[in-house]
Enzyme design. Structure first.
Site: not given
Ligand code: FPP
Length: 248
Positions: A26-29, A31, A43, A72, A74, A77
């Site tokens: 979690d936390g890509n967005g 970050w 991502h 399921t 996601n 988004r």
């Molecule tokens: C949650 O962070 C992350 C996801 C929904 C996607 C996870 C995908 C990856 C790490 C990419 C790599 C994966 C593969 C299998 C190649 P968020 O987007 O919910 O972050 P946020 O909570 O900060 O918005």
């Protein structure tokens, strides 16, 4: 072959290793937003982290690593983000599958995946086939996955067998139920890691975490390092697990 970082791996007591580690990445967005970037940049950075963590899992000879790539829920988004993630999964498999294979990884997918594009479904199928006889780490990618959905699908399969007269309801046991889950034949989750500060399970592996130890960190997934992964494993080794019984 992936190089191993001996100093780092030496921190882990092999006798106290979890068999199955699951990660909510979690936390890509957040970050990305924190750096003034678009969410998708998070991502993209998350893929690099995943590669490093899988490499560490291989070097540690972990039995099962499961990651939550797409739930399921996601699909709700924005289209642009869903499309970006789908492309990222395709590129990742295309680019990494041979290297994973060379490292004896056995990739599997948990979830539905039938709503993915035919091209991505083919890539998933080919990757599974390529690695199906490997004997190293089982790498489960949960994609279009929901724990409740998985349990319902398992119940449907058992109900069908009852309807066919092959099974009577009183013979449905926890073992029989487990055999119908996407993780059939695998050990339950020992350690669940969630990055980026939220303290919830978000419909991930609801059955399999029954006796898992939980480990949370504020670090967002793109900044999560093999060092922190190893710290979680070391911490796991210090936990006392009773599985509902008493200490003897
Ligand atoms: C949650 O962070 C992350 C996801 C929904 C996607 C996870 C995908 C990856 C790490 C990419 C790599 C994966 C593969 C299998 C190649 P968020 O987007 O919910 O972050 P946020 O909570 O900060 O918005």
């Amino acid at each position: 072959m992936w190089e191993s970082d001996g100093d780092l791996l030496a921190r882990v007591d092999k006798n106290k290793m979890p068999r199955h580690v699951a990660i909510i990445m979690d936390g890509n967005g957040r970050w990305a937003n924190g750096l003034g970037l678009l969410r998708n940049a998070g991502h993209l950075a998350g893929v690099k982290t995943l590669k490093n963590i899988l490499k560490t899992a291989v070097n540690l000879k972990l039995e099962v690593l499961t990651v939550y790539a797409f739930s399921t829920e996601n699909w709700k988004r924005p289209h642009s983000e869903v499309d970006f993630l789908m492309n990222l999964f395709s590129e990742y498999l295309e680019r990494e599958k041979l290297e994973m294979h060379e490292n004896n990884v056995r990739i599997k997918f948990l979830g539905r995946t039938e709503d993915f594009s035919p091209a991505l479904q083919n890539l998933i199928h080919d990757s599974i086939e390529l690695m199906k006889n490997n004997t190293g780490v089982i790498f489960n990618v949960a994609a279009d996955y929901g724990g409740q959905d998985e349990i319902v699908r398992a119940a449907q399969k058992l109900a069908q067998r009852v309807a066919n007269g092959e099974l009577s309801p009183e013979n449905i046991s926890t073992q029989l139920f487990e055999n119908e889950l996407d993780t059939a034949g695998q050990p339950p989750v020992d350690l669940l890691i969630r990055t980026s500060g939220d303290l919830r399970v978000s419909n991930f592996l609801l059955w399999q975490v029954a006796y898992a130890e939980f480990w949370f960190t504020d670090t967002p997934w793109p900044s999560f390092t093999p060092e922190e992964f190893v710290s979680a494993l070391v911490d796991f080794g210090k936990r006392t697990r009773r599985f509902g019984a008493l200490n003897t």
